[in-house]
Design a protein around this motif. Structure first.
Motif: not given
Lengths: 192, 265
Positions: A2, A5, A79, A128-129, A131-132, A140, A144, A173, A175-176, A178-179, A182, B21, B23-24, B28-29, B31
């Motif tokens: 990964x 950030x 992380x 990660x940012x 991806x989010x 999201x 969050x 979904x 998380x998948x 984002x993975x 990433x 995932x 973790x990352x 970022x959230x 931060x």
């Protein structure tokens, strides 16, 4: 692998290896680098300021003890710290409730993990940012509330007026997706 | 409402594989949350300085303790001593939780006074612990090999904790490093009391010895305690160990003067 950030001005120089080898000088840097992030998390999981500061102390206590377990091939240092913080906050929350929660997604996250081959096969991974930011607003939002604010699936369902299954789906979904982002995998239709 | 029909829900996934995932994203959230906290609180978000100092003090004790310390030599009778180290006078529950977790034995009553100094005049080098052979054993080997370093034996003691104790102090004044070798000192319960090292420096007021930090003794046996002086000890004339309240004291009442080793004595 990964991509980490980095906060503005944050040095990428790793600290946890130094902590693990007993380098006291790394302690201050570590607190200054990760303290605000840990406190931000703790504040969202805690009842008041004192409780949050207690949590931060416990988290760093854990960090000093477990720094040697950090594996840069599995996550960024930030992380690793964030996940450790989240685990401790979950523990504190459970103790507060005097009950053990059994929530499948959380339970999975709390267990040690061997990365899958796909995760190790990095291509054009995004941060990660990024991806989010690529998630749908509802994915999201649910992620969050769950990861940052410590809300259970049920609580999110109530506050968002969504069926429980829908909340779980958004989180899963998201998380998948984002993975996949990433790790540079192609995002499947299902994960969009 | 964006309801997803159950039949379109994704198939079960390997949740363990999602941990990195999580973790990352959590990082970022968090931060971003910290940045929001900062902007909400005005200009620059400042981490509470007192909290930072507590974390740093605790961390230095724990992290330093992993590196330095009270070490059972390979040939010893298997005694272990976990020494907690005081990086500052700050008392931390966390530090003592660590020490208590070591499960050490009992502690004792009182004796005669030592020094009374002012807190401002007490400086704090450190002593710490671990259970691995190095670096204490390595340092002892180096000191033994150095002809300029002369060991100073512990004097006979009438303190009940030390009637069977012996050993010596190895102090390298030029490099400001040293090791205490102690055998036969009674184990302490760090929840009740801790041993504290003091160093009398001829070039300081004798009433104000240098505080050498606290340490614990586990099961009866031989231990090594690394002296890691953070302030220069210009001319050490006496090393002394007292028994104090957990965490040590700034001013010793000398109720329990357990061991002494006089340089040139």
């Amino acid at each position: 692998m990964f991509t980490a950030d980095l906060a503005p001005g944050e040095e990428a120089a790793p600290l946890l290896g130094r902590i693990a080898s007993g380098d006291e000088r790394a302690v201050r840097e570590c607190v200054l680098r990760y303290g605000p992030m840990v406190l931000a998390l703790a504040r969202r999981w805690s009842t008041d300021r004192a409780d949050a500061e207690d949590a931060v102390q416990e988290i760093f206590f854990d960090l000093w003890k477990t720094a040697a377990r950090f594996d840069a091939s599995r996550s960024s240092e930030r992380g690793f710290v964030a996940l450790l913080a989240r685990r401790r906050l979950i523990d504190r929350h459970r103790k507060r409730l005097r009950m053990v929660r059994t929530e499948p997604v959380n339970a999975g996250f709390d267990l040690p993990d061997v990365p899958s081959d796909e995760e190790l096969a990095v291509t054009d991974a995004v941060s990660a940012q990024e991806a989010l930011a690529a998630l749908t607003p509802m994915q999201r939002r649910c992620i969050e509330r769950h990861l940052l604010d410590g809300r259970t699936h049920e609580e999110i369902a109530r506050e968002q007026a969504l069926p429980l299954g829908t909340v779980k789906s958004h989180i899963r979904r998201g998380l998948l997706r984002a993975r996949a982002l990433l790790t540079g995998q192609r995002v499947s239709q299902e994960e969009k | 409402m964006s309801r997803i029909p159950p039949e379109h829900e994704p198939a079960p996934v390997d949740l363990h594989a999602l941990e990195p995932t999580v973790a990352e994203l959590t990082a970022v959230l968090a931060r971003q949350a910290a940045e929001r906290d900062a902007s909400a609180s005005g200009a620059v978000f400042t981490f509470p300085p007192d909290l930072a100092e507590r974390l740093i003090a605790d961390g230095e004790v724990m992290v330093g303790g992993q590196r330095r310390s009270v070490v059972p030599p390979a040939h010893s009778s298997g005694a272990t001593a976990t020494a907690s180290l005081r990086a500052s006078r700050r008392r931390s529950v966390l530090v003592w939780t660590l020490a208590a977790a070591a499960g050490l034995a009992v502690m004792l009553p009182r004796l005669s006074p030592l020094w009374r100094g002012s807190a401002a005049d007490i400086t704090t080098p450190t002593v710490s612990s671990s259970t691995v052979r190095s670096p204490a054993a390595q340092l002892l080997a180096e000191l033994r090999a150095d002809p300029a370093v002369v060991p100073v034996r512990w004097a006979e003691s009438e303190d009940p904790a030390a009637v069977n104790a012996d050993g010596e102090v190895w102090w390298d004044a030029a490099r400001q490093r040293g090791v205490l070798r102690i055998r036969g000192l009674v184990p302490n319960d760090p929840r009740l009391a801790q041993y504290q090292l003091w160093i009398v420096d001829a070039e300081r007021d004798a009433r104000y010895p240098v505080d050498g930090g606290v340490f614990d003794i586990g099961r009866d046996g031989e231990v090594l305690v690394v002296i890691d002086a953070r302030v220069p000890v210009r001319r050490a004339t006496l090393f002394a160990v007292t028994l104090e309240a957990p965490g040590g004291v700034v001013v010793s009442t000398r109720e329990r003067l357990v061991l002494t080793a006089a340089v040139g004595g």
